[in-house]
Design a protein around this motif. Sequence first.
Motif, PDB file in Angstrom:
ATOM      1  N   TYR A 189      33.751  40.734  34.828  1.00  0.00           N
ATOM      2  CA  TYR A 189      32.864  40.026  35.741  1.00  0.00           C
ATOM      3  C   TYR A 189      33.398  38.673  36.199  1.00  0.00           C
ATOM      4  CZ  TYR A 189      29.541  43.396  33.869  1.00  0.00           C
ATOM      5  OH  TYR A 189      28.913  44.547  33.482  1.00  0.00           O
ATOM      6  N   CYS A 190      34.378  38.117  35.494  1.00  0.00           N
ATOM      7  CA  CYS A 190      34.840  36.764  35.800  1.00  0.00           C
ATOM      8  C   CYS A 190      36.293  36.608  35.376  1.00  0.00           C
ATOM      9  CB  CYS A 190      33.961  35.759  35.039  1.00  0.00           C
ATOM     10  SG  CYS A 190      34.386  34.024  35.312  1.00  0.00           S
ATOM     11  N   ARG A 191      37.069  35.920  36.203  1.00  0.00           N
ATOM     12  CA  ARG A 191      38.464  35.650  35.827  1.00  0.00           C
ATOM     13  C   ARG A 191      38.935  34.358  36.475  1.00  0.00           C
ATOM     14  NH1 ARG A 191      42.607  37.533  39.532  1.00  0.00           N
ATOM     15  NH2 ARG A 191      41.619  38.230  41.445  1.00  0.00           N
ATOM     16  N   GLN A 192      39.827  33.689  35.761  1.00  0.00           N
ATOM     17  CA  GLN A 192      40.443  32.485  36.315  1.00  0.00           C
ATOM     18  C   GLN A 192      41.523  32.930  37.275  1.00  0.00           C
ATOM     19  OE1 GLN A 192      41.909  29.588  33.488  1.00  0.00           O
ATOM     20  NE2 GLN A 192      43.302  28.737  35.017  1.00  0.00           N
ATOM     21  N   THR A 193      41.549  32.347  38.480  1.00  0.00           N
ATOM     22  CA  THR A 193      42.523  32.756  39.483  1.00  0.00           C
ATOM     23  C   THR A 193      43.538  31.677  39.825  1.00  0.00           C
ATOM     24  OG1 THR A 193      41.040  32.089  41.295  1.00  0.00           O
ATOM     25  CG2 THR A 193      40.939  34.410  40.555  1.00  0.00           C
TER      26      THR A 193
END
Length: 102
Positions: free
Chosen positions: A46-50
Amino acid sequence: MRTGLTKKQKTTVIYFDEYGGMIEVQTHNTDLKKRLMAFAAKHPQYCRQTDDDEQGGLTFEIEKGRLSFRLTAPYSEERRRGASEWAKKNGVRKLLPEKHYQ
């Protein structure tokens, strides 16, 4: 972390549109970065550092519906008095910077 940026330059920007399913959050806010990193580690689907801008800012992508905004109305005078009385009764004192306690 010293970044060379002023507090005014340390921003949080949230991008989303009505079409896509993701929200982009760019932030220098330490608490928000920690919360997003913890969420991304626990829920990578659902979430990731880009991105990391190398000046203290991080960018995350998070699925719509996983980020919320809360608007809080001001306390009424009656509620404020009640909270104050409760705090006095329970030994809660106003949080001030450490220098005021010395």
